[in-house]
Design an enzyme around this catalytic site. Structure first.
Site, mmCIF file in Angstrom:
data_model
loop_
_atom_site.group_PDB
_atom_site.id
_atom_site.type_symbol
_atom_site.label_atom_id
_atom_site.label_comp_id
_atom_site.label_asym_id
_atom_site.label_seq_id
_atom_site.Cartn_x
_atom_site.Cartn_y
_atom_site.Cartn_z
ATOM 1 N N ARG A 1 -3.651 0.871 -2.778
ATOM 2 C CA ARG A 1 -3.710 -0.346 -3.608
ATOM 3 C C ARG A 1 -4.438 0.009 -4.901
ATOM 4 O O ARG A 1 -5.582 0.480 -4.870
ATOM 5 C CB ARG A 1 -4.449 -1.458 -2.844
ATOM 6 C CG ARG A 1 -4.656 -2.692 -3.681
ATOM 7 C CD ARG A 1 -5.229 -3.874 -2.905
ATOM 8 N NE ARG A 1 -5.409 -4.941 -3.861
ATOM 9 C CZ ARG A 1 -6.588 -5.451 -4.232
ATOM 10 N NH1 ARG A 1 -7.710 -5.056 -3.673
ATOM 11 N NH2 ARG A 1 -6.641 -6.381 -5.162
ATOM 12 N N HIS B 1 -6.539 -7.129 -12.243
ATOM 13 C CA HIS B 1 -7.840 -6.915 -11.603
ATOM 14 C C HIS B 1 -8.880 -6.920 -12.723
ATOM 15 O O HIS B 1 -9.506 -5.917 -13.018
ATOM 16 C CB HIS B 1 -7.829 -5.615 -10.807
ATOM 17 C CG HIS B 1 -8.959 -5.451 -9.831
ATOM 18 N ND1 HIS B 1 -8.758 -5.161 -8.504
ATOM 19 C CD2 HIS B 1 -10.311 -5.523 -9.983
ATOM 20 C CE1 HIS B 1 -9.935 -5.049 -7.888
ATOM 21 N NE2 HIS B 1 -10.893 -5.267 -8.782
ATOM 22 N N GLU C 1 -9.085 -11.619 -6.727
ATOM 23 C CA GLU C 1 -10.336 -12.378 -6.655
ATOM 24 C C GLU C 1 -10.520 -13.352 -7.817
ATOM 25 O O GLU C 1 -11.439 -13.197 -8.643
ATOM 26 C CB GLU C 1 -11.545 -11.425 -6.581
ATOM 27 C CG GLU C 1 -11.518 -10.518 -5.359
ATOM 28 C CD GLU C 1 -12.763 -9.633 -5.255
ATOM 29 O OE1 GLU C 1 -13.600 -9.641 -6.166
ATOM 30 O OE2 GLU C 1 -12.878 -8.915 -4.258
ATOM 31 N N ASN D 1 -10.131 -10.078 0.674
ATOM 32 C CA ASN D 1 -11.211 -9.115 0.482
ATOM 33 C C ASN D 1 -12.434 -9.660 1.189
ATOM 34 O O ASN D 1 -12.845 -10.800 0.945
ATOM 35 C CB ASN D 1 -11.543 -8.941 -1.006
ATOM 36 C CG ASN D 1 -10.396 -8.292 -1.767
ATOM 37 O OD1 ASN D 1 -9.410 -7.878 -1.168
ATOM 38 N ND2 ASN D 1 -10.537 -8.210 -3.086
ATOM 39 N N TYR E 1 -16.502 -8.728 2.374
ATOM 40 C CA TYR E 1 -17.661 -7.836 2.343
ATOM 41 C C TYR E 1 -18.843 -8.359 3.141
ATOM 42 O O TYR E 1 -19.572 -7.585 3.752
ATOM 43 C CB TYR E 1 -18.119 -7.608 0.890
ATOM 44 C CG TYR E 1 -17.147 -6.771 0.107
ATOM 45 C CD1 TYR E 1 -17.227 -5.377 0.115
ATOM 46 C CD2 TYR E 1 -16.120 -7.367 -0.626
ATOM 47 C CE1 TYR E 1 -16.319 -4.601 -0.582
ATOM 48 C CE2 TYR E 1 -15.207 -6.599 -1.327
ATOM 49 C CZ TYR E 1 -15.308 -5.214 -1.303
ATOM 50 O OH TYR E 1 -14.402 -4.446 -1.984
ATOM 51 N N GLU F 1 -9.488 -5.453 0.717
ATOM 52 C CA GLU F 1 -10.711 -4.704 0.417
ATOM 53 C C GLU F 1 -11.722 -4.970 1.519
ATOM 54 O O GLU F 1 -11.882 -6.108 1.968
ATOM 55 C CB GLU F 1 -11.364 -5.146 -0.908
ATOM 56 C CG GLU F 1 -10.617 -4.755 -2.140
ATOM 57 C CD GLU F 1 -11.317 -5.220 -3.431
ATOM 58 O OE1 GLU F 1 -12.554 -5.403 -3.434
ATOM 59 O OE2 GLU F 1 -10.593 -5.416 -4.418
HETATM 60 O O1 IFM Z 1 -15.692 -3.288 -6.993
HETATM 61 C C1 IFM Z 1 -15.343 -4.571 -6.613
HETATM 62 C C2 IFM Z 1 -13.873 -4.806 -6.819
HETATM 63 O O2 IFM Z 1 -13.491 -4.608 -8.128
HETATM 64 C C3 IFM Z 1 -13.497 -6.215 -6.425
HETATM 65 N N1 IFM Z 1 -13.997 -6.551 -5.127
HETATM 66 C C4 IFM Z 1 -15.360 -6.241 -4.814
HETATM 67 C C5 IFM Z 1 -15.662 -4.803 -5.154
HETATM 68 C C6 IFM Z 1 -17.126 -4.482 -4.815
HETATM 69 O O3 IFM Z 1 -17.981 -5.279 -5.572
#
Ligand code: IFM
Length: 464
Positions: A75, A119, A164, A300, A302, A360
């Site tokens: 990606r 992006h 995002e 995504n 985290y 992500e």
């Molecule tokens: O690096 C970023 C990415 O560009 C978008 N999602 C989160 C990642 C980590 O912060």
């Protein structure tokens, strides 16, 4: 049985400004990130993406690395200002040539190219025309997308429109910590709405393409959102309401609009007099366009956050509360794998069945220097046990969501390479592969080899 279905897509992700470098090469125009990063005081130590991972020139070696890791998909994002230096108008052939060659090399290596059209790097010239605040931005984006599809559409079958939108709006228009650096409760909801209109306009344009521009005559298109469960710090009503506002402003904002044809009611409270209304039954709000059916949703993930009511933290009035005993990454994000399972289950519950890809997932941790000769095949070794543990626990959470019946079709580690972490510059490292930014030397980390083994085992997660 690994718990991951046959055909599950195993990939890694990057984005254009974060890895490519050479931002003005071959006729490209400056992006808003190029200008922002070159503005004193905007980024960590004034660092820019001028060189980044030099992927623009080293892409062949990077495709070889992907092959070494056994990736099934890559990606990446396309830089709008390489394709259209002024954002609209004249197409820059050499800018498209770069992606054309990359796509061919990936296909030849048996790696599926999965591009994202946007992006975060808007052509600077479009910021001069009010960027995402301009209602025309929806059509600018669709026109740009069509220029890309004319060149790459025949070979690429999986497109994402935006990455995002919450970050674009929250950091770029509400708090001013990302390009274009605006901080305004008036601007933020308008930018968000135009981004969603842009997404819908591009999806419609994709559906209207001739079959020859849609790989195998079909081709799929979706969008990538970042989702964080927003828990409440206590059972007090003020904290519960703060958690609901945090959830509305990040998660439901975009998904309710895309899937339910309305915005969450908390947004009126958050933005107050600046909230434009956008009633669900008002055709002028264009929810039919925004909700144009998509083929998949990219998620995504985290972290989660635990929130308390905080009147100082305007406009959402919610602040995260550190959790005793929890592990945090280098970006201060709590490591909380079960929340990935929760996110996946919540999406299905609230928005119904739709193929999901984790587009992500990964962690920034400080890394040691590589040790020459100590890795596989006499290569250098870089031990990153915390990142390995992060991937292990999060992959187990995906497996759990699959067992609970969620339709997850793929997983992309963030990131293939250590790269330019936006306003944090090069200090925060997410890569499966380390990059020495002085020499551009690459070293596969232990997490990279771990991920290779997961892929080779069809999703079997090796014991530590
Ligand atoms: O690096 C970023 C990415 O560009 C978008 N999602 C989160 C990642 C980590 O912060």
């Amino acid at each position: 049985m690994s718990g991951f279905p046959a055909g599950f897509l195993w990939g890694a992700a990057t984005s254009a400004y974060q890895v490519e470098g050479s931002p003005l090469a071959d006729g490209a125009g400056p992006s808003n990130w190029h200008v922002f990063a070159h503005t004193p005081g905007r980024t960590h130590e004034g660092q820019t993406g001028d060189e980044a991972c030099d992927h623009y020139r080293r892409w062949r070696g990077d495709v070889d690395l992907m092959r070494t890791l056994g990736l099934g998909a890559y990606r990446f994002s396309i830089s709008w200002s390489r394709v259209l230096p002024a954002g609209t108008g004249q197409v820059n052939g050499p800018g498209l040539d770069f992606y054309d060659r990359l796509v061919d090399a990936l296909l030849e290596a048996g790696i599926e190219p999965c591009p994202t059209l946007y992006h975060w790097d808007l052509p600077h010239a479009l910021d001069g025309r009010s960027g995402w605040l301009n209602p025309d931005s929806a059509q600018w984006f669709a026109d740009y997308a069509q220029a890309v599809w004319r060149r790459l559409g025949d070979r690429v079958g999986r497109w994402a429109t935006l990455n995002e939108p919450w970050v674009i709006v929250d950091a770029g228009y509400l708090h001013g910590t990302h390009a274009p650096g605006r901080a305004s409760t008036h601007d933020a909801p308008r930018a968000a709405h135009n981004l969603l209109r842009a997404h819908g306009t591009a999806v419609r344009a994709y559906r209207a393409l001739p079959a020859a521009q849609r790989a195998q005559g079909t081709g799929t298109i979706g969008i990538v959102v970042n989702i964080e469960p927003k828990d409440a710090a206590t059972g007090r009503e003020a904290d519960l309401a703060a958690a609901r506002r945090a959830d509305a402003s990040m998660n439901r904002y975009y998904l309710d609009a895309l899937r339910l044809g309305r915005y969450p009611q908390e947004l009126a409270e958050i933005f107050g007099a600046d909230w434009p209304g956008y009633a669900a039954d008002d055709p002028a709000a264009e929810f039919a366009l925004i909700g144009e059916p998509i083929d998949f949703l990219g998620v995504n993930y985290y972290t989660r956050s635990v929130n308390r009511h905080d009147p100082e933290a305007k406009p959402v009035c919610a602040s995260p509360v550190p959790q005793p005993g929890a592990e945090y990454t280098d970006l201060g994000w709590e490591v909380h794998p079960d929340s990935l399972r929760r996110v996946l289950c919540w999406i299905r519950e609230r928005y119904g069945e739709i193929p999901l890809y984790i587009t992500e997932n990964g962690a920034a941790f400080p890394d040691p220097e590589p040790v020459p000769g100590a890795g596989p095949g006499g290569r250098a070794r870089l031990a990153d046990p915390r990142r390995v543990a992060y991937f292990r626990s999060h992959l187990a959470a995906v497996r759990e969501a699959l067992a609970q019946g969620v339709d997850v079709r793929g997983y992309f580690a963030w990131s293939l390479l250590d790269n330019y972490e936006w306003a944090c510059g090069y200090a925060k490292r997410f890569g499966l592969v380390a990059v020495d930014f002085a020499t551009q030397e690459r070293t596969v980390k232990d997490s990279g080899w771990f991920y290779r083994d997961v892929i080779a085992g069809g999703g079997e997660i090796p014991e530590s």
